[in-house]
Design a protein around this motif. Sequence first.
Motif, mmCIF file in Angstrom:
data_model
loop_
_atom_site.group_PDB
_atom_site.id
_atom_site.type_symbol
_atom_site.label_atom_id
_atom_site.label_comp_id
_atom_site.label_asym_id
_atom_site.label_seq_id
_atom_site.Cartn_x
_atom_site.Cartn_y
_atom_site.Cartn_z
ATOM 1 N N VAL A 162 0.864 -1.180 0.000
ATOM 2 C CA VAL A 162 0.000 0.000 0.000
ATOM 3 C C VAL A 162 0.902 1.231 0.000
ATOM 4 C CG1 VAL A 162 -0.187 -0.047 2.541
ATOM 5 C CG2 VAL A 162 -1.933 1.154 1.172
ATOM 6 N N ALA A 163 0.489 2.261 -0.689
ATOM 7 C CA ALA A 163 1.317 3.455 -0.867
ATOM 8 C C ALA A 163 1.165 4.430 0.297
ATOM 9 C CB ALA A 163 0.939 4.158 -2.172
ATOM 10 N N GLY A 164 2.283 5.077 0.638
ATOM 11 C CA GLY A 164 2.223 6.245 1.509
ATOM 12 C C GLY A 164 2.291 5.999 2.991
ATOM 13 N N VAL A 165 2.357 4.723 3.427
ATOM 14 C CA VAL A 165 2.415 4.424 4.857
ATOM 15 C C VAL A 165 3.863 4.501 5.323
ATOM 16 C CG1 VAL A 165 1.964 2.715 6.658
ATOM 17 C CG2 VAL A 165 0.387 2.941 4.725
ATOM 18 N N GLY A 166 4.137 5.368 6.282
ATOM 19 C CA GLY A 166 5.459 5.486 6.865
ATOM 20 C C GLY A 166 5.441 5.117 8.334
ATOM 21 N N ASN A 167 6.448 5.550 9.053
ATOM 22 C CA ASN A 167 6.638 5.106 10.430
ATOM 23 C C ASN A 167 5.468 5.469 11.345
ATOM 24 O OD1 ASN A 167 8.535 3.605 11.899
ATOM 25 N ND2 ASN A 167 9.292 5.418 12.946
ATOM 26 N N ILE A 168 4.980 6.682 11.224
ATOM 27 C CA ILE A 168 3.898 7.123 12.094
ATOM 28 C C ILE A 168 2.640 6.299 11.859
ATOM 29 C CG2 ILE A 168 2.311 9.023 12.629
ATOM 30 C CD1 ILE A 168 4.545 10.952 11.905
ATOM 31 N N TYR A 169 2.212 6.241 10.624
ATOM 32 C CA TYR A 169 0.901 5.654 10.338
ATOM 33 C C TYR A 169 0.931 4.127 10.338
ATOM 34 C CZ TYR A 169 0.060 10.501 9.624
ATOM 35 O OH TYR A 169 -0.020 11.861 9.843
ATOM 36 N N ALA A 170 2.117 3.538 10.175
ATOM 37 C CA ALA A 170 2.236 2.088 10.381
ATOM 38 C C ALA A 170 1.999 1.759 11.851
ATOM 39 C CB ALA A 170 3.603 1.602 9.925
ATOM 40 N N ASP A 171 2.662 2.488 12.756
ATOM 41 C CA ASP A 171 2.452 2.245 14.187
ATOM 42 C C ASP A 171 0.986 2.438 14.569
ATOM 43 O OD1 ASP A 171 5.107 1.694 14.556
ATOM 44 O OD2 ASP A 171 5.559 3.450 15.794
ATOM 45 N N GLU A 172 0.382 3.491 14.060
ATOM 46 C CA GLU A 172 -1.006 3.777 14.430
ATOM 47 C C GLU A 172 -1.979 2.731 13.880
ATOM 48 O OE1 GLU A 172 -2.133 6.342 16.579
ATOM 49 O OE2 GLU A 172 0.022 6.162 16.946
ATOM 50 N N ALA A 173 -1.782 2.321 12.637
ATOM 51 C CA ALA A 173 -2.682 1.324 12.043
ATOM 52 C C ALA A 173 -2.521 -0.027 12.739
ATOM 53 C CB ALA A 173 -2.409 1.191 10.547
ATOM 54 N N LEU A 174 -1.297 -0.423 13.039
ATOM 55 C CA LEU A 174 -1.076 -1.702 13.709
ATOM 56 C C LEU A 174 -1.658 -1.690 15.118
ATOM 57 C CD1 LEU A 174 2.536 -2.343 12.423
ATOM 58 C CD2 LEU A 174 0.542 -3.776 11.941
ATOM 59 N N GLY A 248 -4.246 0.765 29.151
ATOM 60 C CA GLY A 248 -3.459 1.313 30.247
ATOM 61 C C GLY A 248 -2.068 0.739 30.398
ATOM 62 N N THR A 249 -1.742 -0.325 29.652
ATOM 63 C CA THR A 249 -0.405 -0.901 29.694
ATOM 64 C C THR A 249 0.605 0.087 29.092
ATOM 65 O OG1 THR A 249 -1.335 -3.124 29.455
ATOM 66 C CG2 THR A 249 0.997 -2.873 28.950
ATOM 67 N N THR A 250 1.808 0.095 29.601
ATOM 68 C CA THR A 250 2.822 1.030 29.114
ATOM 69 C C THR A 250 3.209 0.707 27.667
ATOM 70 O OG1 THR A 250 3.720 1.311 31.339
ATOM 71 C CG2 THR A 250 5.141 1.939 29.492
ATOM 72 N N ILE A 251 3.143 1.707 26.826
ATOM 73 C CA ILE A 251 3.574 1.553 25.432
ATOM 74 C C ILE A 251 5.086 1.326 25.405
ATOM 75 C CG2 ILE A 251 3.857 2.744 23.211
ATOM 76 C CD1 ILE A 251 0.995 1.980 23.624
ATOM 77 N N GLU A 252 5.511 0.336 24.636
ATOM 78 C CA GLU A 252 6.929 0.030 24.524
ATOM 79 C C GLU A 252 7.473 0.550 23.191
ATOM 80 O OE1 GLU A 252 7.741 -4.092 25.122
ATOM 81 O OE2 GLU A 252 6.898 -4.115 27.155
ATOM 82 N N THR A 261 9.899 1.841 16.724
ATOM 83 C CA THR A 261 8.578 1.229 16.601
ATOM 84 C C THR A 261 7.893 1.207 17.965
ATOM 85 O OG1 THR A 261 9.274 -0.147 14.736
ATOM 86 C CG2 THR A 261 7.381 -0.919 16.002
ATOM 87 N N HIS A 262 6.644 1.680 18.003
ATOM 88 C CA HIS A 262 5.887 1.774 19.250
ATOM 89 C C HIS A 262 4.690 0.831 19.202
ATOM 90 C CE1 HIS A 262 8.012 5.571 18.512
ATOM 91 N NE2 HIS A 262 8.124 5.673 19.834
ATOM 92 N N PHE A 263 4.453 0.138 20.307
ATOM 93 C CA PHE A 263 3.326 -0.809 20.354
ATOM 94 C C PHE A 263 2.939 -1.075 21.799
ATOM 95 C CE2 PHE A 263 7.077 -3.313 20.924
ATOM 96 C CZ PHE A 263 6.713 -4.376 21.746
ATOM 97 N N CYS A 264 1.758 -1.625 21.969
ATOM 98 C CA CYS A 264 1.261 -2.015 23.292
ATOM 99 C C CYS A 264 1.454 -3.514 23.455
ATOM 100 C CB CYS A 264 -0.206 -1.654 23.460
ATOM 101 S SG CYS A 264 -0.930 -2.305 24.989
#
Length: 271
Positions: A162-174, A248-252, A261-264
């Motif tokens: 998919v076009a246009g997905v970078g670091n910010i929006y990959a983390d948010e979509a995942l 409420g878990t700490t984002i890693e 890369t940020h995730f819960c």
Amino acid sequence: MPELPEVETTRRKIAPLVTGRTIVDIRHLSPKKYPDTGLAHGRTVLEPQRRGKYLILPLAQGPDAAPDRELIVHLGMTGGFRLEEGPHTRLTLQLDSGELHFNDPRRFGRVRVVQAGDYAALPTLAAMGPEPLEDSFELEAFAQAAAKAGAVKPWLLSQRPVAGVGNIYADEALWRARIHPAQRHLSAEQAARLHAAVREVMREAVELGGSSLGNGVSNYRQHDGDWGGFQLQHAAYGRGGQPCPRCGTTIEKTVLGQRGTHFCPQCQVLE
């Protein structure tokens, strides 16, 4: 950064400034970074377009002629347009109606002129996947490719699915899809959740003008000084050490494919 929402906002913002105008000159001191810009001289800019993270200005020999050249802009990490020249101006687009300056503090942006549709010198653009907000972004094809893919976040960042997905929006979509960034070989159900999340995140981010981070000097903002608003909606990106808005878990924060890369760990379990 900037990613699709920021580039789309840029496209919309500069369209009234450049559409129908003639390029008199393009001034810069970096022919390797900004090649073949002389090919744009004397041509008329038609309605700006966007493909993934690339801004495309079609150029014609008159307002009623078909485009025979394209001015391709990749904003890099810190590129953007300004109405006034400043200490970080790298290129100036002189139009018959005035000047537009390409501002790029970290110098990762690129501008070049190519024959219309010839992207041989731009392999990422040439091989780019479907646009996330268009009908061509089909779930079936996405799911089939996701079932064979390696770690999902680097796969998304490749621009092929998919076009246009970078670091910010990959983390948010995942995060929205509850999928760990290192998950491999997505199931059909996971792929469907991610497909929907990519569409949702991109649609919302475009509506809010993208994400502005940092102090606005070396980060994204528009030529008129406007900042994006989607950074206020970030649930994962840039929130390492903060509580997950959902559980409420700490984002890693980790590094995956050489990208922060940020995730819960509670919501996005690696299977």
